[in-house]
Design a protein around this motif. Structure first.
Motif, PDB file in Angstrom:
ATOM      1  N   ARG A 106       0.787  -1.230   0.000  1.00  0.00           N
ATOM      2  CA  ARG A 106       0.000   0.000   0.000  1.00  0.00           C
ATOM      3  C   ARG A 106       0.821   1.283   0.000  1.00  0.00           C
ATOM      4  NH1 ARG A 106      -5.079  -0.877  -1.714  1.00  0.00           N
ATOM      5  NH2 ARG A 106      -5.909  -2.692  -0.694  1.00  0.00           N
ATOM      6  N   ASN A 107       2.095   1.201  -0.156  1.00  0.00           N
ATOM      7  CA  ASN A 107       2.968   2.361  -0.259  1.00  0.00           C
ATOM      8  C   ASN A 107       3.943   2.096  -1.387  1.00  0.00           C
ATOM      9  OD1 ASN A 107       2.069   3.878   2.039  1.00  0.00           O
ATOM     10  ND2 ASN A 107       3.038   2.335   3.317  1.00  0.00           N
ATOM     11  N   PRO A 108       4.487   3.150  -1.980  1.00  0.00           N
ATOM     12  CA  PRO A 108       5.526   2.905  -2.987  1.00  0.00           C
ATOM     13  C   PRO A 108       6.732   2.245  -2.301  1.00  0.00           C
ATOM     14  CG  PRO A 108       4.700   5.155  -3.135  1.00  0.00           C
ATOM     15  CD  PRO A 108       4.141   4.553  -1.877  1.00  0.00           C
ATOM     16  N   PRO A 109       6.929   0.946  -2.518  1.00  0.00           N
ATOM     17  CA  PRO A 109       7.992   0.251  -1.795  1.00  0.00           C
ATOM     18  C   PRO A 109       9.365   0.483  -2.410  1.00  0.00           C
ATOM     19  CG  PRO A 109       6.869  -1.287  -3.214  1.00  0.00           C
ATOM     20  CD  PRO A 109       6.152   0.032  -3.343  1.00  0.00           C
ATOM     21  N   MET A 110      10.328   0.559  -1.540  1.00  0.00           N
ATOM     22  CA  MET A 110      11.722   0.604  -1.968  1.00  0.00           C
ATOM     23  C   MET A 110      12.176  -0.840  -2.184  1.00  0.00           C
ATOM     24  SD  MET A 110      12.214   3.827  -1.941  1.00  0.00           S
ATOM     25  CE  MET A 110      13.971   3.939  -2.163  1.00  0.00           C
ATOM     26  N   GLN A 111      13.279  -1.000  -2.853  1.00  0.00           N
ATOM     27  CA  GLN A 111      13.821  -2.336  -3.110  1.00  0.00           C
ATOM     28  C   GLN A 111      13.942  -3.144  -1.825  1.00  0.00           C
ATOM     29  OE1 GLN A 111      17.514  -2.361  -5.286  1.00  0.00           O
ATOM     30  NE2 GLN A 111      18.119  -4.297  -4.406  1.00  0.00           N
ATOM     31  N   HIS A 112      14.477  -2.542  -0.772  1.00  0.00           N
ATOM     32  CA  HIS A 112      14.679  -3.268   0.489  1.00  0.00           C
ATOM     33  C   HIS A 112      13.346  -3.676   1.119  1.00  0.00           C
ATOM     34  CE1 HIS A 112      13.693   0.130   3.179  1.00  0.00           C
ATOM     35  NE2 HIS A 112      14.283   0.875   2.260  1.00  0.00           N
ATOM     36  N   ASP A 113      12.275  -2.897   0.906  1.00  0.00           N
ATOM     37  CA  ASP A 113      10.947  -3.269   1.417  1.00  0.00           C
ATOM     38  C   ASP A 113      10.446  -4.534   0.726  1.00  0.00           C
ATOM     39  OD1 ASP A 113      10.804  -0.913   3.025  1.00  0.00           O
ATOM     40  OD2 ASP A 113      10.050   0.214   1.288  1.00  0.00           O
ATOM     41  N   CYS A 114      10.639  -4.602  -0.574  1.00  0.00           N
ATOM     42  CA  CYS A 114      10.210  -5.766  -1.346  1.00  0.00           C
ATOM     43  C   CYS A 114      10.969  -7.012  -0.912  1.00  0.00           C
ATOM     44  CB  CYS A 114      10.430  -5.523  -2.838  1.00  0.00           C
ATOM     45  SG  CYS A 114       9.519  -4.116  -3.506  1.00  0.00           S
ATOM     46  N   ILE A 115      12.273  -6.880  -0.766  1.00  0.00           N
ATOM     47  CA  ILE A 115      13.099  -8.019  -0.353  1.00  0.00           C
ATOM     48  C   ILE A 115      12.710  -8.480   1.044  1.00  0.00           C
ATOM     49  CG2 ILE A 115      15.458  -8.710   0.256  1.00  0.00           C
ATOM     50  CD1 ILE A 115      16.386  -6.924  -2.121  1.00  0.00           C
ATOM     51  N   GLU A 116      12.513  -7.539   1.948  1.00  0.00           N
ATOM     52  CA  GLU A 116      12.122  -7.883   3.323  1.00  0.00           C
ATOM     53  C   GLU A 116      10.773  -8.601   3.351  1.00  0.00           C
ATOM     54  OE1 GLU A 116      11.062  -5.679   7.551  1.00  0.00           O
ATOM     55  OE2 GLU A 116      12.188  -4.582   6.030  1.00  0.00           O
ATOM     56  N   PHE A 117       9.811  -8.093   2.578  1.00  0.00           N
ATOM     57  CA  PHE A 117       8.492  -8.722   2.547  1.00  0.00           C
ATOM     58  C   PHE A 117       8.594 -10.138   1.974  1.00  0.00           C
ATOM     59  CE2 PHE A 117       4.267  -9.564   0.765  1.00  0.00           C
ATOM     60  CZ  PHE A 117       3.497  -9.371   1.904  1.00  0.00           C
ATOM     61  N   TYR A 118       9.385 -10.307   0.923  1.00  0.00           N
ATOM     62  CA  TYR A 118       9.590 -11.641   0.364  1.00  0.00           C
ATOM     63  C   TYR A 118      10.209 -12.569   1.406  1.00  0.00           C
ATOM     64  CZ  TYR A 118      11.605 -15.543  -2.083  1.00  0.00           C
ATOM     65  OH  TYR A 118      11.958 -16.823  -2.445  1.00  0.00           O
ATOM     66  N   GLU A 119      11.255 -12.117   2.063  1.00  0.00           N
ATOM     67  CA  GLU A 119      11.942 -12.967   3.044  1.00  0.00           C
ATOM     68  C   GLU A 119      11.018 -13.366   4.190  1.00  0.00           C
ATOM     69  OE1 GLU A 119      15.442 -10.622   3.879  1.00  0.00           O
ATOM     70  OE2 GLU A 119      16.572 -11.621   2.280  1.00  0.00           O
ATOM     71  N   GLN A 120      10.141 -12.472   4.601  1.00  0.00           N
ATOM     72  CA  GLN A 120       9.199 -12.770   5.687  1.00  0.00           C
ATOM     73  C   GLN A 120       8.076 -13.695   5.238  1.00  0.00           C
ATOM     74  OE1 GLN A 120       7.891  -8.905   6.936  1.00  0.00           O
ATOM     75  NE2 GLN A 120       9.735  -8.503   8.128  1.00  0.00           N
ATOM     76  N   ASN A 121       7.811 -13.743   3.936  1.00  0.00           N
ATOM     77  CA  ASN A 121       6.669 -14.489   3.409  1.00  0.00           C
ATOM     78  C   ASN A 121       7.057 -15.411   2.254  1.00  0.00           C
ATOM     79  OD1 ASN A 121       4.415 -13.086   4.967  1.00  0.00           O
ATOM     80  ND2 ASN A 121       5.543 -11.392   4.082  1.00  0.00           N
ATOM     81  N   ALA A 122       8.283 -15.904   2.271  1.00  0.00           N
ATOM     82  CA  ALA A 122       8.781 -16.733   1.169  1.00  0.00           C
ATOM     83  C   ALA A 122       7.879 -17.934   0.902  1.00  0.00           C
ATOM     84  CB  ALA A 122      10.215 -17.179   1.449  1.00  0.00           C
ATOM     85  N   ALA A 123       7.317 -18.522   1.950  1.00  0.00           N
ATOM     86  CA  ALA A 123       6.449 -19.693   1.769  1.00  0.00           C
ATOM     87  C   ALA A 123       5.235 -19.349   0.914  1.00  0.00           C
ATOM     88  CB  ALA A 123       6.001 -20.239   3.123  1.00  0.00           C
ATOM     89  N   ALA A 124       4.673 -18.163   1.082  1.00  0.00           N
ATOM     90  CA  ALA A 124       3.512 -17.760   0.288  1.00  0.00           C
ATOM     91  C   ALA A 124       3.902 -17.518  -1.165  1.00  0.00           C
ATOM     92  CB  ALA A 124       2.877 -16.506   0.882  1.00  0.00           C
ATOM     93  N   PHE A 125       5.049 -16.918  -1.397  1.00  0.00           N
ATOM     94  CA  PHE A 125       5.515 -16.691  -2.767  1.00  0.00           C
ATOM     95  C   PHE A 125       5.764 -18.029  -3.461  1.00  0.00           C
ATOM     96  CE2 PHE A 125       6.186 -12.581  -0.959  1.00  0.00           C
ATOM     97  CZ  PHE A 125       6.159 -11.682  -2.010  1.00  0.00           C
TER      98      PHE A 125
END
Length: 100
Positions: free
Chosen positions: A36-55
């Motif tokens: 819901r916000n313009p994410p920076m690269q590090h935000d995307c990577i962090e979200f992926y790492e926290q939710n890798a199972a869902a991806f």
């Protein structure tokens, strides 16, 4: 980084290895829809790492549906990832952490 995950500057997207032998790509715009916000690269990577199972589950579902050929690269959109978050019981993460 898990599953060969890298940030692709040329695509402005996150890429990780998929079970079909190809790569799964998630564009920054998909992260924007989830965060819901313009994410920076590090935000995307962090979200992926926290939710890798869902991806990984979303990628597997797309492969299992026959939508992706062996060794082909493919994209996931935010809806596919959200569905996996819901199936895995992680949808509250979006609501709690990101005010969705």
């Amino acid at each position: 980084m898990s599953n060969g995950m890298i940030w692709r500057e040329d695509l402005d997207a996150l890429q990780f290895a998929a079970e079909n032998g190809g790569n799964c790509i998630v564009h920054r715009r998909a992260f924007r829809a989830m965060l819901r916000n313009p994410p920076m690269q590090h935000d995307c990577i962090e979200f992926y790492e926290q939710n890798a199972a869902a991806f990984e589950a979303a990628a597997k579902a797309k492969i299992d549906n026959g939508d992706v050929h062996e060794a082909s690269n493919f994209h996931l959109n935010s809806r596919q990832i959200r569905n996996s978050l819901t199936v895995l019981g992680l949808a509250a993460i979006l609501h709690d952490q990101f005010g969705e």
